[in-house]
Design a protein around this motif. Sequence first.
Motif, mmCIF file in Angstrom:
data_model
loop_
_atom_site.group_PDB
_atom_site.id
_atom_site.type_symbol
_atom_site.label_atom_id
_atom_site.label_comp_id
_atom_site.label_asym_id
_atom_site.label_seq_id
_atom_site.Cartn_x
_atom_site.Cartn_y
_atom_site.Cartn_z
ATOM 1 N N ARG A 96 121.038 55.420 27.094
ATOM 2 C CA ARG A 96 119.796 54.882 27.636
ATOM 3 C C ARG A 96 120.071 53.842 28.723
ATOM 4 O O ARG A 96 119.443 53.854 29.787
ATOM 5 N N MET A 100 118.874 55.099 37.395
ATOM 6 C CA MET A 100 117.544 55.126 37.980
ATOM 7 C C MET A 100 117.286 53.874 38.804
ATOM 8 O O MET A 100 116.585 53.921 39.825
ATOM 9 N N SER A 142 116.374 59.876 40.848
ATOM 10 C CA SER A 142 114.992 60.284 40.597
ATOM 11 C C SER A 142 114.844 60.834 39.184
ATOM 12 O O SER A 142 115.828 61.151 38.497
ATOM 13 N N GLN A 143 113.587 60.948 38.731
ATOM 14 C CA GLN A 143 113.322 61.511 37.413
ATOM 15 C C GLN A 143 113.804 62.958 37.319
ATOM 16 O O GLN A 143 114.356 63.378 36.300
ATOM 17 N N SER A 144 113.602 63.740 38.388
ATOM 18 C CA SER A 144 114.047 65.138 38.368
ATOM 19 C C SER A 144 115.558 65.244 38.293
ATOM 20 O O SER A 144 116.099 66.155 37.657
ATOM 21 N N LEU A 177 116.442 64.506 34.696
ATOM 22 C CA LEU A 177 116.023 65.654 33.896
ATOM 23 C C LEU A 177 117.022 66.813 34.053
ATOM 24 O O LEU A 177 117.455 67.424 33.065
ATOM 25 N N PHE A 206 113.209 65.207 29.094
ATOM 26 C CA PHE A 206 111.996 64.623 29.636
ATOM 27 C C PHE A 206 111.902 63.153 29.251
ATOM 28 O O PHE A 206 111.513 62.298 30.071
ATOM 29 N N ARG A 207 112.264 62.840 28.008
ATOM 30 C CA ARG A 207 112.231 61.444 27.556
ATOM 31 C C ARG A 207 113.232 60.602 28.347
ATOM 32 O O ARG A 207 112.940 59.453 28.704
ATOM 33 N N SER A 243 114.147 61.167 31.420
ATOM 34 C CA SER A 243 113.659 60.976 32.794
ATOM 35 C C SER A 243 112.545 59.946 32.872
ATOM 36 O O SER A 243 112.170 59.526 33.972
ATOM 37 N N ARG A 244 111.999 59.540 31.742
ATOM 38 C CA ARG A 244 110.913 58.551 31.729
ATOM 39 C C ARG A 244 111.403 57.174 31.274
ATOM 40 O O ARG A 244 110.599 56.295 30.930
ATOM 41 N N VAL A 245 112.703 56.976 31.271
ATOM 42 C CA VAL A 245 113.263 55.679 30.878
ATOM 43 C C VAL A 245 112.871 54.623 31.918
ATOM 44 O O VAL A 245 112.967 54.860 33.134
ATOM 45 N N ASP A 246 112.420 53.458 31.424
ATOM 46 C CA ASP A 246 112.101 52.327 32.301
ATOM 47 C C ASP A 246 113.403 51.594 32.603
ATOM 48 O O ASP A 246 114.024 51.022 31.685
#
Length: 485
Positions: free
Chosen positions: A390, A397, A402-404, A407, A471-472, A474-477
Amino acid sequence: LVRQLLTESVLLAVAGGALGLLVAAVARDGIWSLRPAFVAQNFVDFTVDGRVLAFTAIVSVLTGVVFGLAPAMQAIKPDVVSAIKEETRSAGPSSRRLALRNLLVIGQVALSLVALVAAGLFLRSLESAHRIDPGFDAANVAVVGVAPGQAGYAQARAEEFYRFVAERAAGVPGVRSAAWSNNIPLTGGFLRTVVPEGKDPDDAASRRFAIANVIGPGYFETIGIPLLRGRAFTPADREGSVRVAIVNEVMAAALWPSDDPIGKRFRFYGDEDPREVVGLAKTSKYNTLGEDPQIAVYIPLAQNYSDAMVLFLRAEGDPAVALGTVQGEIRRIDAEVPLNNPTSMSAIIDQSLWVARLGAVLLGVLGGLALVLASIGLYGVMSYSVGQRRREIGVRMALGASQSTVLGQVLRQALVLVGIGLAVGLGVAFGVSRLVSTLLYGVTATDPVTFVGVSVLLIAVSVIASFFPAFRASRVDPLAALREG
């Protein structure tokens, strides 16, 4: 610590064993219901008794101990310095533990592929089997075994009984024709050795094994086997007349490859009198739908007495209705004559496929369970990996990933494991499929449709199982992940 960890693993294993026992008990009756009618309910004892429960309990406990002991022993001997370094690196678990988890996932994928490929081959085989031409017309045909010899009939009385029953059966409303045979297609045949005239019977090269079928008048019309040349048997083909026979195409090609078989003669090994070929019949299936073309010869019942025969009926509609009526007629003629295994030819064809059908269902269930386990394992490994990485993902990031990109990176990691598992599983499946090749109909053991289809299915399921952890990730803050580090 060891006691606590072992307790957890054993409880999980016992719970899994109990669930597996429940699934097995439910599935047992469903799978056994696929057996054909000639396999009795008590042919195999599937009772869940004390031995089964004890075996399940022992396996469950041993599984919990064996697979819980190694991690437990590793947990009580930590390298404190390495552990601190791992925490500060946030690189996740050690490479050894990660490699072991990856190997387990690879093994699950490989095993599920093997089971699903075998199930797919059986399913494709069943589909192909129903397109195979058996060489006869099974529609609207029923059969029933009749044994006057068991009722004490002498030969002359039994022969008269056969004639009378065939005439009465043919006259029953809804019955187009009736005929006798001592053999039912796809249930095995009687083998005899044939030797063409002019050949030395003691010369092994001159002899051929042939399926010999004793039949009565009207058999070919009733069963729907085309007579290609010559004639069928007539009432004149009786004891004391010229001994005759009808051969199939394979026998004609094997014994007289360059000549017309009509008029040729042969002997059964051990017989003194030759038989003259008076007809040529189309080759059909005699033992299994998937067999290679077999040599077969038909001989008239009037020249070859048998104390037990099978009555074939061709009905105009539902053969079951005609069969019931004809059985009633036979009982009215003589209720003491045993009647055996009344059924339809369509049911016999289905019964001939019961091994393939059972294999498809059983392997399909096992393959489905293996696929579920592989998906859960892959999901668990990827979720754990994402959790351990994590902070690393947050740093990436924060630096612009990027998120993609994140992912795709996590999905690639999962697909590498799946790809290795597929490669291993395909190698094993190629070997295993050859072991069941003799049970397949019209499908090769390396059927590309099955292998490609199962591989695509596994990849699709694996992508779905891996997508949610990816997906989770790619959404890490990034800020929250760095503060956690």
